[in-house]
Write a protein that holds these residues in place. Structure first.
Motif, PDB file in Angstrom:
ATOM      1  N   GLY A   1       0.804  -1.207   0.000  1.00 21.89           N
ATOM      2  CA  GLY A   1       0.000   0.000   0.000  1.00 21.89           C
ATOM      3  C   GLY A   1       0.839   1.259   0.000  1.00 21.89           C
ATOM      4  O   GLY A   1       2.038   1.246  -0.252  1.00 21.89           O
ATOM      5  N   PHE A   2       0.171   2.364   0.274  1.00 16.38           N
ATOM      6  CA  PHE A   2       0.843   3.656   0.278  1.00 16.38           C
ATOM      7  C   PHE A   2       1.511   3.869   1.632  1.00 16.38           C
ATOM      8  O   PHE A   2       0.867   4.144   2.623  1.00 16.38           O
ATOM      9  N   ASN A   3       2.796   3.721   1.652  1.00 16.69           N
ATOM     10  CA  ASN A   3       3.559   4.025   2.852  1.00 16.69           C
ATOM     11  C   ASN A   3       4.797   4.798   2.435  1.00 16.69           C
ATOM     12  O   ASN A   3       5.074   4.975   1.250  1.00 16.69           O
ATOM     13  N   SER A   4       5.556   5.274   3.381  1.00 19.03           N
ATOM     14  CA  SER A   4       6.695   6.138   3.048  1.00 19.03           C
ATOM     15  C   SER A   4       7.770   5.389   2.274  1.00 19.03           C
ATOM     16  O   SER A   4       8.407   5.960   1.392  1.00 19.03           O
TER      17      SER A   4
ATOM     18  N   PHE B   1      10.704   4.754  -2.749  1.00 15.14           N
ATOM     19  CA  PHE B   1      11.227   3.839  -3.761  1.00 15.14           C
ATOM     20  C   PHE B   1      10.713   4.209  -5.150  1.00 15.14           C
ATOM     21  O   PHE B   1      11.483   4.264  -6.114  1.00 15.14           O
ATOM     22  N   SER B   2       9.436   4.519  -5.266  1.00  9.85           N
ATOM     23  CA  SER B   2       8.859   4.908  -6.559  1.00  9.85           C
ATOM     24  C   SER B   2       9.471   6.211  -7.061  1.00  9.85           C
ATOM     25  O   SER B   2       9.756   6.359  -8.254  1.00  9.85           O
ATOM     26  N   GLY B   3       9.683   7.143  -6.180  1.00 10.91           N
ATOM     27  CA  GLY B   3      10.300   8.405  -6.559  1.00 10.91           C
ATOM     28  C   GLY B   3      11.718   8.227  -7.049  1.00 10.91           C
ATOM     29  O   GLY B   3      12.139   8.836  -8.035  1.00 10.91           O
TER      30      GLY B   3
END
Length: 51
Positions: free
Chosen positions: A9-12, A17-19
């Protein structure tokens, strides 16, 4: 199951990592454009429509 450190899910961690992957992809695209003299569309057309 604890929700303190979610793996999915959406976590920091996922956002970081995506950035970083996006920055790496942009850098690679920029370097290949400088080396080949063609933009991403020119590279893709040369790759798929080889004469």
């Amino acid at each position: 199951m604890s929700n303190k450190n979610p793996v999915w899910g959406f976590n920091s961690y996922a956002e970081t990592f995506s950035g970083r992957l996006a920055m790496y992809g942009f850098f690679v695209a920029l370097v290949t454009e400088v080396l080949t003299g063609k933009g991403i569309l020119g590279q893709l057309s040369a790759w798929f429509f080889v004469n």
